[in-house]
Design an enzyme around this catalytic site. Structure first.
Site, PDB file in Angstrom:
ATOM      1  N   ALA A   1       4.127   3.855   1.069  1.00  0.00           N
ATOM      2  CA  ALA A   1       4.840   4.292   2.273  1.00  0.00           C
ATOM      3  C   ALA A   1       5.924   3.256   2.596  1.00  0.00           C
ATOM      4  O   ALA A   1       6.029   2.743   3.709  1.00  0.00           O
ATOM      5  CB  ALA A   1       3.880   4.484   3.450  1.00  0.00           C
TER       6      ALA A   1
ATOM      7  N   GLN B   1      -2.786 -12.781   7.082  1.00  0.00           N
ATOM      8  CA  GLN B   1      -2.915 -12.437   5.659  1.00  0.00           C
ATOM      9  C   GLN B   1      -2.081 -13.395   4.800  1.00  0.00           C
ATOM     10  O   GLN B   1      -2.539 -13.879   3.755  1.00  0.00           O
ATOM     11  CB  GLN B   1      -2.446 -11.000   5.438  1.00  0.00           C
TER      12      GLN B   1
ATOM     13  N   HIS C   1       9.322  -3.639   3.436  1.00  0.00           N
ATOM     14  CA  HIS C   1       8.877  -3.806   2.047  1.00  0.00           C
ATOM     15  C   HIS C   1      10.074  -4.046   1.127  1.00  0.00           C
ATOM     16  O   HIS C   1      10.022  -4.867   0.218  1.00  0.00           O
ATOM     17  CB  HIS C   1       8.176  -2.535   1.556  1.00  0.00           C
TER      18      HIS C   1
ATOM     19  N   MET D   1       0.843  -1.198   0.000  1.00  0.00           N
ATOM     20  CA  MET D   1       0.000   0.000   0.000  1.00  0.00           C
ATOM     21  C   MET D   1       0.880   1.251   0.000  1.00  0.00           C
ATOM     22  O   MET D   1       0.421   2.348   0.323  1.00  0.00           O
ATOM     23  CB  MET D   1      -0.940  -0.012   1.201  1.00  0.00           C
TER      24      MET D   1
END
Ligand code: AMP
Length: 285
Positions: free
Chosen positions: A24, A154, A29, A22
């Site tokens: 940022a 998730q 990440h 998403m």
């Protein structure tokens, strides 16, 4: 580095590995991007790594959380490129959900419902996650996709969905990247006040302490007490089957388990919800 906004922008590019985010972007990440680069290859036969940056409205149950979600595409694209991505896919909402098109929202796998975890505390969240992940898989035509262990439920949900629905996408896990004091990196950490930031250490501390507990019940007690003492509003603090996320007997000891288990916590500090998880037990050393 390509910035793709539409389906046409990706027409000549099939993802060897996709990293859905998403935005940022932080070091967690970027670790996933490096893992993706490794999977998609670096020499001859190298395939594209695509990082998607899409703040998916359908997975937010809290409009304020959606509205304040940090957004900075130029920064994200530069960081993704440095970590080895070939493209950032940053579609508008109507590219992912074209008006009039029926982008299916269900079904969700068993591990994402009735577990008293994110499924209960963020109603509709996994419906939105499964919907957007399916759609991103189609749009990028990826053969593999990298997801962080940080969002454990998730990760299990996406794995189960890809297998159940035979999506043909290999789901690759990436380990949780932490601050030196143990706090798991999260785009939402920027909203912590200095005092809350201090208290936020209690999640990883609780998980490490509980890792040495003798039974599931003891571990859960340690998790809850450690977080409460630090002033965290506990949403859940529990030890589960690592894959199905089903409850384990309270009296179970590590020696009783014939499948991996996972300790998972979530709690609130001010406006921020924090999540973390670690294996259970944690072997000493
Ligand atoms: P998000 O942008 O928060 O939706 O996260 C995108 C991906 O990055 C998800 O697969 C997350 O699990 C993963 N991720 C988030 N935080 C971390 C972290 N601290 N370490 C590793 N992966 C992470």
């Amino acid at each position: 580095m390509r910035i793709a906004r539409t389906i046409e922008d990706l027409a000549d590019m099939q993802a060897g590995a996709l990293v859905p985010t998403m935005g940022a972007l932080h070091a967690g990440h970027l670790d996933l991007v490096r893992i993706a680069r490794g999977i998609a290859g670096t020499g001859a036969g190298r395939r594209p790594v695509i990082v998607s940056v899409f703040v998916n409205p359908t997975q937010f149950d809290d409009r304020a959380d959606f509205a304040r979600y940090p957004r900075d595409l130029a920064r994200d694209a530069a960081l993704a490129a440095q970590a080895g991505a070939d493209a950032v896919f940053a579609p508008a909402v109507d590219v992912v959900y074209p008006p009039g098109a029926d982008v299916p929202i269900g079904p969700i796998p068993d591990c994402a419902a009735g577990r008293g975890l994110e499924d209960e505390h963020r109603p509709g969240h996994f419906e939105g996650v499964c919907q957007v992940v399916r759609r991103l898989f189609v749009l990028t035509r990826c053969v593999s996709a990298v997801f962080g262990e940080k969002d454990w439920q998730q990760l299990q949900a996406v794995r189960a969905m890809s297998a159940n629905e035979r999506l043909g996408v290999s789901i690759i896990p990436g380990p949780t990247v932490r601050e030196p004091d143990g706090l798991a990196l999260s785009s939402r950490n920027v909203h912590l006040t200095p005092e809350e930031r201090e208290r936020a250490r209690s999640l990883s501390r609780a998980l490490r302490l509980a890792g040495a507990a003798e039974t599931v019940a003891d571990a859960e007690r340690v998790l809850i007490e450690t977080m409460r003492e630090a002033g965290v509003g506990v949403n859940y603090a529990t030890v589960r089957d690592a894959e199905t996320l089903e409850r384990l007997p309270a009296s179970a000891t590590p020696g009783d388990l014939d499948r991996p288990a996972r300790a998972l916590v979530a709690g609130r500090l001010g406006v921020v919800r924090l999540l973390d998880n670690m294996p259970w037990p944690i072997s000493a050393g």
